[in-house]
Write a protein that holds these residues in place. Structure first.
Motif, PDB file in Angstrom:
ATOM      1  N   PHE A 148       7.489  -5.678   1.701  1.00  0.00           N
ATOM      2  CA  PHE A 148       8.627  -5.369   0.840  1.00  0.00           C
ATOM      3  C   PHE A 148       9.877  -5.073   1.667  1.00  0.00           C
ATOM      4  O   PHE A 148      10.992  -5.413   1.263  1.00  0.00           O
ATOM      5  CB  PHE A 148       8.309  -4.167  -0.041  1.00  0.00           C
ATOM      6  CG  PHE A 148       9.361  -3.897  -1.084  1.00  0.00           C
ATOM      7  CD1 PHE A 148       9.418  -4.655  -2.237  1.00  0.00           C
ATOM      8  CD2 PHE A 148      10.304  -2.894  -0.899  1.00  0.00           C
ATOM      9  CE1 PHE A 148      10.396  -4.419  -3.198  1.00  0.00           C
ATOM     10  CE2 PHE A 148      11.284  -2.648  -1.850  1.00  0.00           C
ATOM     11  CZ  PHE A 148      11.333  -3.415  -3.006  1.00  0.00           C
ATOM     12  N   ALA A 185       1.770  -3.925   2.001  1.00  0.00           N
ATOM     13  CA  ALA A 185       2.721  -4.055   0.898  1.00  0.00           C
ATOM     14  C   ALA A 185       4.082  -3.495   1.283  1.00  0.00           C
ATOM     15  O   ALA A 185       5.124  -4.100   1.011  1.00  0.00           O
ATOM     16  CB  ALA A 185       2.185  -3.347  -0.343  1.00  0.00           C
ATOM     17  N   VAL A 187       3.911  -9.078  -1.182  1.00  0.00           N
ATOM     18  CA  VAL A 187       3.427  -7.784  -1.660  1.00  0.00           C
ATOM     19  C   VAL A 187       2.140  -7.957  -2.457  1.00  0.00           C
ATOM     20  O   VAL A 187       1.175  -7.204  -2.282  1.00  0.00           O
ATOM     21  CB  VAL A 187       4.511  -7.070  -2.496  1.00  0.00           C
ATOM     22  CG1 VAL A 187       3.942  -5.822  -3.162  1.00  0.00           C
ATOM     23  CG2 VAL A 187       5.698  -6.683  -1.609  1.00  0.00           C
ATOM     24  N   ARG A 238       9.134 -12.254  -1.124  1.00  0.00           N
ATOM     25  CA  ARG A 238       8.801 -10.823  -1.039  1.00  0.00           C
ATOM     26  C   ARG A 238       7.718 -10.457  -2.064  1.00  0.00           C
ATOM     27  O   ARG A 238       6.749  -9.787  -1.742  1.00  0.00           O
ATOM     28  CB  ARG A 238      10.050  -9.977  -1.246  1.00  0.00           C
ATOM     29  CG  ARG A 238       9.770  -8.471  -1.240  1.00  0.00           C
ATOM     30  CD  ARG A 238      11.043  -7.658  -1.190  1.00  0.00           C
ATOM     31  NE  ARG A 238      11.587  -7.616   0.153  1.00  0.00           N
ATOM     32  CZ  ARG A 238      12.662  -8.277   0.559  1.00  0.00           C
ATOM     33  NH1 ARG A 238      13.308  -9.066  -0.281  1.00  0.00           N
ATOM     34  NH2 ARG A 238      13.106  -8.178   1.785  1.00  0.00           N
ATOM     35  N   SER A 296      -0.899  -8.512  -0.410  1.00  0.00           N
ATOM     36  CA  SER A 296      -1.410  -7.319   0.259  1.00  0.00           C
ATOM     37  C   SER A 296      -2.602  -6.704  -0.469  1.00  0.00           C
ATOM     38  O   SER A 296      -3.326  -5.883   0.113  1.00  0.00           O
ATOM     39  CB  SER A 296      -0.300  -6.270   0.390  1.00  0.00           C
ATOM     40  OG  SER A 296       0.796  -6.783   1.103  1.00  0.00           O
TER      41      SER A 296
END
Length: 293
Positions: A281, A277, A240, A236, A243
């Motif tokens: 997430f 993002a 993120v 995760r 991104s």
């Protein structure tokens, strides 16, 4: 409170990933300088051909026998990598680097959204649609984009999605050697196409330093640094941070290529970064695959 010793590997991984993303975009900026001599196809041949030779020499993946491995997934991974890189470079001929990466990012963004089923996902979809609407050449403003370049960038997004899907299976079958073998397969597609377009210019010693620069900055260095990040960050967090790449690409285009974006285009990139993002997430199984562009 986490101890300093426990934070050090995480900070090292974040720094490695940030350098990897910057390296990719610097490599794309260098590749764009090759377009006038060998075209986008020739620049892709330099990137994957020389990158494959260097990584094969270092990794030597043939030392491990894999008779029952998933070769179909590996070939799909490698060919999608080769096609994705080629159409991405072809997009760079007519549209700015940051915008090309933002449009290409629709591929992993779509996969991240499909992996999550929360109500909040509709907000990320809306943000992505807003960003795409502001980037697509649907307006008559001064910063309207070339439609062909936009189509190439979106095709690169499709290639990135296929690269992720095949790459997950290839990674399970071939481990750390999947990237090296994938680049070699991608080179089997890119080098003949590049030679057909650029001819003997690919063997010019004057262009070799730029070609090596593209291969190192876009393949060898970032893939090596990325492995540091992948082994120290959860999926995760990795997704993120990934991104941020469209924004890094826009800054690289501004610094190295003199590409100036309009206010709406920066807003579009920010929307796509936020959507990526947020989707990463919120996904139940975030995608953490090698960087592609």
């Amino acid at each position: 409170m986490p101890s300093r010793s426990s934070l050090t590997p995480v900070l090292l991984a974040i720094g490695a990933l940030a350098i990897a993303m910057a390296s990719y975009q610097c490599g794309a900026a260098v590749a764009k300088h090759l377009f006038s001599q060998v075209g986008a196809q020739g620049a892709t041949a330099f990137r994957l051909g020389l990158g494959a030779l260097m990584m094969l020499a270092v990794r030597r993946p043939w030392r491990t026998a894999r008779r029952s491995a998933n070769w179909r997934a590996l070939w799909g991974y490698g060919l999608s990598m080769g096609a994705m890189n080629m159409v991405f470079y072809m997009a760079l001929r007519t549209i700015p680097l940051g915008i090309a990466v933002a449009l290409e990012f629709t591929g992993p963004l779509a996969i991240a959204l499909f992996a999550s089923r929360q109500l909040l996902d509709f907000a990320w979809i809306a943000l992505a649609v807003i960003g795409l609407f502001l980037l697509l050449p649907l307006h008559g403003h001064a910063h309207a984009l070339d439609p062909i370049g936009v189509l190439y960038a979106l095709a690169a997004g499709v290639g990135w999605a296929l690269y992720i899907l095949f790459g997950q299976k290839a990674g399970l079958a071939f481990g750390a050697d999947a990237v090296t073998l994938g680049i070699a397969i991608g080179a089997l597609l890119a080098v003949p196409v590049g030679f057909a377009h650029a001819g003997t210019a690919l063997f010019s010693m004057a262009l070799l330093p730029l070609g090596l620069g593209v291969a190192v900055l876009s393949s060898v260095l970032p893939y090596s640094l990325e492995m540091i990040a992948l082994t120290r960050l959860d999926a995760r967090t990795f997704s993120v941070l990934l991104s941020l790449e469209p924004a890094i690409a826009a800054l690289a285009g501004m610094v190295f290529l003199g590409e100036r974006l309009g206010t709406l285009q920066w807003l579009a990139i920010a929307s796509i970064v936020a959507a990526s993002a947020g989707a990463a997430f919120g996904a139940r199984q975030p995608v953490a695959e090698p960087l592609a562009n």
